[in-house]
Design an enzyme around this catalytic site. Sequence first.
Site, PDB file in Angstrom:
ATOM      1  N   GLU A  31       0.811  -1.221   0.000  1.00  0.00           N
ATOM      2  CA  GLU A  31       0.000   0.000   0.000  1.00  0.00           C
ATOM      3  C   GLU A  31       0.847   1.275   0.000  1.00  0.00           C
ATOM      4  OE1 GLU A  31      -3.002  -0.486   3.049  1.00  0.00           O
ATOM      5  OE2 GLU A  31      -3.664  -2.372   2.178  1.00  0.00           O
ATOM      6  N   ASN A  34       2.275  -5.006  -3.237  1.00  0.00           N
ATOM      7  CA  ASN A  34       0.857  -5.312  -3.015  1.00  0.00           C
ATOM      8  C   ASN A  34       0.088  -4.018  -2.800  1.00  0.00           C
ATOM      9  OD1 ASN A  34      -1.012  -7.548  -2.429  1.00  0.00           O
ATOM     10  ND2 ASN A  34      -1.048  -6.799  -0.315  1.00  0.00           N
ATOM     11  N   HIS A  42     -10.052  -6.058  -3.107  1.00  0.00           N
ATOM     12  CA  HIS A  42     -11.173  -5.820  -2.178  1.00  0.00           C
ATOM     13  C   HIS A  42     -12.220  -5.035  -2.976  1.00  0.00           C
ATOM     14  CE1 HIS A  42      -9.108  -7.252   1.361  1.00  0.00           C
ATOM     15  NE2 HIS A  42      -8.088  -6.444   1.152  1.00  0.00           N
ATOM     16  N   GLU A  49      -5.982 -10.492  -1.900  1.00  0.00           N
ATOM     17  CA  GLU A  49      -6.821 -10.328  -0.705  1.00  0.00           C
ATOM     18  C   GLU A  49      -8.293 -10.275  -1.103  1.00  0.00           C
ATOM     19  OE1 GLU A  49      -5.496  -7.041   1.738  1.00  0.00           O
ATOM     20  OE2 GLU A  49      -3.382  -7.517   1.418  1.00  0.00           O
ATOM     21  N   ASP A  80     -12.052 -10.149  -1.728  1.00  0.00           N
ATOM     22  CA  ASP A  80     -13.425 -10.244  -1.217  1.00  0.00           C
ATOM     23  C   ASP A  80     -14.294  -9.342  -2.082  1.00  0.00           C
ATOM     24  OD1 ASP A  80     -12.720  -7.714  -0.032  1.00  0.00           O
ATOM     25  OD2 ASP A  80     -12.459  -8.620   1.926  1.00  0.00           O
TER      26      ASP A  80
HETATM   27  O1  9MR Z   1      -7.825  -8.112   7.887  1.00  0.00           O
HETATM   28  C1  9MR Z   1      -6.965  -7.266   8.622  1.00  0.00           C
HETATM   29  C2  9MR Z   1      -7.689  -6.783   9.848  1.00  0.00           C
HETATM   30  O2  9MR Z   1      -7.892  -7.861  10.750  1.00  0.00           O
HETATM   31  C3  9MR Z   1      -6.895  -5.695  10.527  1.00  0.00           C
HETATM   32  O3  9MR Z   1      -7.658  -5.171  11.584  1.00  0.00           O
HETATM   33  C4  9MR Z   1      -6.563  -4.630   9.515  1.00  0.00           C
HETATM   34  C5  9MR Z   1      -5.743  -3.523  10.151  1.00  0.00           C
HETATM   35  O4  9MR Z   1      -5.223  -2.659   9.197  1.00  0.00           O
HETATM   36  O5  9MR Z   1      -5.820  -5.185   8.441  1.00  0.00           O
HETATM   37  C6  9MR Z   1      -6.582  -6.096   7.741  1.00  0.00           C
HETATM   38  O6  9MR Z   1      -5.851  -6.570   6.633  1.00  0.00           O
HETATM   39  C7  9MR Z   1      -5.547  -5.606   5.634  1.00  0.00           C
HETATM   40  C8  9MR Z   1      -4.274  -6.037   4.960  1.00  0.00           C
HETATM   41  O7  9MR Z   1      -3.253  -6.198   5.906  1.00  0.00           O
HETATM   42  C9  9MR Z   1      -3.848  -5.037   3.893  1.00  0.00           C
HETATM   43  N1  9MR Z   1      -4.903  -4.776   2.972  1.00  0.00           N
HETATM   44  C10 9MR Z   1      -6.196  -4.438   3.536  1.00  0.00           C
HETATM   45  C11 9MR Z   1      -6.604  -5.514   4.535  1.00  0.00           C
HETATM   46  C12 9MR Z   1      -8.002  -5.254   5.007  1.00  0.00           C
HETATM   47  O8  9MR Z   1      -8.051  -4.062   5.731  1.00  0.00           O
END
Ligand code: 9MR
Length: 511
Positions: A157, A217, A261, A292, A294
């Site tokens: 990111e 990513n 997403h 990732e 969904d």
């Molecule tokens: O799924 C993850 C969630 O449990 C955490 O609270 C969150 C915190 O930033 O991160 C989520 O995973 C993220 C991933 O690391 C990077 N891309 C977005 C994902 C969804 O927010």
Amino acid sequence: MSSSSGLSKIRSALVVLSAGALVAAGAVSLQPGPAQAATGDSLGVAAAKAGLFFGVAASPGRLSSIVGQEFNQLTPENEMKPEAIAGSGGTVQNTGNADTLVNYAQNNNMIVRGHTMVWYSQAGSLSGANQSTLNTYIKNVLLKWGNKIAYWDVVNESLDDNNTGNRRNQWPHTLDKDANNDGDYFDSTDTDYIRDSFKQARQVVQANNLKTKLCINDYDIEGLTVKGGSKNKKSDAMYEIVKKYSQEPTKYIDCVGFQAHFNDNPNSVITDDLEANIRRYAELGVEVHLSELDIDDDLSNNDIGKGQAENYRKVVRACLNVSKCTGITVWGISDSESWRSSERGLLFTGSNGSYTKKAAYTAVLEELKKGRGTVDPTPTPSEDPTPTPTPSEDPTPSDTPTDPQTGTCRVTYSDNTWNSGFTAAVTVENTGSDAIDGWSLSWTWPGNQKVTSAWNATVTQSGNQVTARNASYNNLLAPGAKASFGFQASYSGSNDAPEQFALNGETCSLG
Ligand code: 9MR
């Protein structure tokens, strides 16, 4: 062979399920029978047969049996983020939860994606670090798990929201310097934390002979365009980064994660050019993953998930149609346990290990079972460097010696390689003018590759000589027709592709 060699459970699955399995010394002949097609397939089995992985993000509390049964790749949802494991000065600590996930993956023959090293969020004690500390961390974390991790998200990111095409402005971007003020960070006098982080990761991988592949990513980079048809500037900016750092002389980046997403944010919708965008990155030579995935259910039309299922189908098909799209990971098992539970974006309902498949699950499985098809990498006529001349264009068709470029057959070969295993997809085309009834494709491995299972052909190996014979249902190759088959294999050292293939004894061109 390490048990982390991904997808080897697929081999076991094929052995168990295949009616026609025959394993003898020096020869392996495995073919999925009709029984397998009709029963018992999981997402991972179906994906492996198509030459990609199908994984899930999970935490130690979510390791119910469905994880090992359905998926062949695992991404720790939070347990490898610096917030969880970075100590002071770039050290790595408190890896218990991450180790639990890696061990689970190894015991269930799943490959692991490490997520993530350098990220503005959940950075813990790494937040604000200089490049030297980042480099120490990158080295420590790569060496901590070595080849147990098939793919690592080195940088996550890095780009801004709202389709600006800019980098995010907080740390680690604060390390960047545009020395000549030309608006990018690509010049040799510039400082670029993305370049420097990947450079360090590449050096560690090379110095330690690791097979781990290095990924970048991000989200909202999936389409060529965004909602309404304007250019996806975020994806364009990412493309420039990947182009710069995946080619000679850098060759730092191996893979790109499109987080995928998908929701109704205008920059996050599923556009019709998803496949074209996957393809443009793939043509740089990098692997593309939907890392990732969904997809929000359409909450407005109350269609019990049918629209969502079709969206899943479309997204999975876009990946299948590009051979370098080598993996899909869903971001969680069930809706209620997802980071976006209210949007019901996943493949299962239920909780605590008791899950029910949704329509989206069935759609994904069906699409995976269709395989990659023949859409890719068949070139369009104008791009085909060796078009077969039509009789009227050929002045002396019967006297012209066989052109080795056109010949009677053409083979395309692509592989998806990890630690000590790989799957390969092979397509053989009859480019001659006579029909072929019964075919046998042979090649010699340049290394110590060993085929362990195959589908849509019977593959035998003796020493480094391999022969793939048609299955009962794809024996006939009319002029211009193609047959595709795949196999799984193990190797050590390097996994170079075969240099030559022969169809019924005649050398084929490579397409
Ligand atoms: O799924 C993850 C969630 O449990 C955490 O609270 C969150 C915190 O930033 O991160 C989520 O995973 C993220 C991933 O690391 C990077 N891309 C977005 C994902 C969804 O927010």
